[in-house]
Write an enzyme that holds these catalytic residues in place. Sequence first.
Site, mmCIF file in Angstrom:
data_model
loop_
_atom_site.group_PDB
_atom_site.id
_atom_site.type_symbol
_atom_site.label_atom_id
_atom_site.label_comp_id
_atom_site.label_asym_id
_atom_site.label_seq_id
_atom_site.Cartn_x
_atom_site.Cartn_y
_atom_site.Cartn_z
ATOM 1 N N PHE B 52 32.090 24.073 38.756
ATOM 2 C CA PHE B 52 31.398 22.895 38.231
ATOM 3 C C PHE B 52 30.442 23.341 37.128
ATOM 4 C CE2 PHE B 52 32.780 21.774 42.494
ATOM 5 C CZ PHE B 52 33.339 20.516 42.292
ATOM 6 N N VAL B 90 28.945 26.392 41.505
ATOM 7 C CA VAL B 90 28.199 25.515 40.611
ATOM 8 C C VAL B 90 27.452 26.403 39.633
ATOM 9 C CG1 VAL B 90 26.316 23.839 40.542
ATOM 10 C CG2 VAL B 90 27.941 23.790 42.442
ATOM 11 N N CYS B 91 27.632 26.177 38.355
ATOM 12 C CA CYS B 91 27.009 27.037 37.347
ATOM 13 C C CYS B 91 25.485 26.936 37.410
ATOM 14 C CB CYS B 91 27.485 26.633 35.951
ATOM 15 S SG CYS B 91 26.605 27.499 34.644
ATOM 16 N N VAL B 92 24.848 28.083 37.588
ATOM 17 C CA VAL B 92 23.391 28.070 37.818
ATOM 18 C C VAL B 92 22.609 27.511 36.642
ATOM 19 C CG1 VAL B 92 23.154 30.514 37.155
ATOM 20 C CG2 VAL B 92 21.397 29.443 38.566
ATOM 21 N N ALA B 95 23.003 23.903 36.589
ATOM 22 C CA ALA B 95 22.499 23.262 37.808
ATOM 23 C C ALA B 95 20.981 23.099 37.795
ATOM 24 C CB ALA B 95 22.942 24.062 39.029
#
Lengths: 96, 142, 125
Positions: B52, B90-92, B95
């Site tokens: 994501f 989930v891409c930090v 995010a």
Amino acid sequence: MNSLHIIAKAPTSASIAELSAIVDEGDVLIFIEDGIYFARTEFSPSSAPRFNHLECYFLEEDLAARGIDILEGMQTVDTRGFVALSARLPRSVSWY
Amino acid sequence: MTSLADTPKAPGALRYTLLINAAPQSSQASKSALRFAESLLQMGHNIERLFFYGDGVLNASSLTVMPQDEINIPAAWHALIEANGLSSVVCVSSAIRRGIVDTAEAQRHELYATSCFTSSEIGGLGQLIEALSNSDRMLSFG
Amino acid sequence: MDNDISNKQTISLIARRAPYGSDGARQTLDIAFAAAVFEKSLNYIFIGDGVFQLVAGQSPKVISSKPLGAALETLELYGISEVFVHRDSLLSRGLTESQLVCRAFLIEDCALKQLIAESTYVINL
């Protein structure tokens, strides 16, 4: 090796120009989401032959959702058919 | 929800990475991706990783509430991931900009709440690149 | 880390959004840097409004954005040298090669189609 192009937005002059530069002979196109509106502008009998000579599919669920019917001879697939196309072609290029 | 991938893998089974790049509330794309992922598993293929990215990280929000007559897409992703034991990242950097944090990120940034479903891991773009190394196909939805 | 096969994978990034107005240009750049760290073979392709990302003289501080052009200038330091610009996109926007922040190969449609055909993955955000 040919690509599967997944077109998810309605046509614009910019997207048509970029698609024309990148889509190759033998590539396969699937129109999903708002991409199915290509059916009205690029696949009518009077349309310029940009994409309509290629192997093209329209996603059935998205056609039905929008009340768009397609001309005789145009091909549709459901999501499982979409998966099958993605497995058949070695790579995909998404357009959104 | 039961696993969609109980059946033995067909000889032609492929490993897919799916890149989800749009918020569930503002585009049809994450619904398309969800249906694609479900069909993929039903047909015996494997999901190497869900990644994501950008607004797509909002698909991992555990704090999303939808009206009763609308599908809660983040909850549907969570159920799919749990039932099938999928790897979901989930891409930090996407995010934390959008308020999607797990316990570790909340502690690091001294925030008072967490908002990321525990079925997804917060990680870096390297995990996308790594997944591609182990995949046969990549599709993106946005 | 993985085997020889994965090291031979080539990722093509298609950058077709103008900078600043949306996040797509930056997201593509971040994938390029990540792929470079993993020593992936990479094609970075600018087409359509994406060519505006490469225009020299961007000063986005006043709109509270990080300069994209300056970051693209550093691609070569990251070992990213396969940078391609679609010639028609550049010319149709009144731009010339001398206005670009970094060295790039100007390519026509047929070379572009060939790059895609030789890629393992194509990321077009």
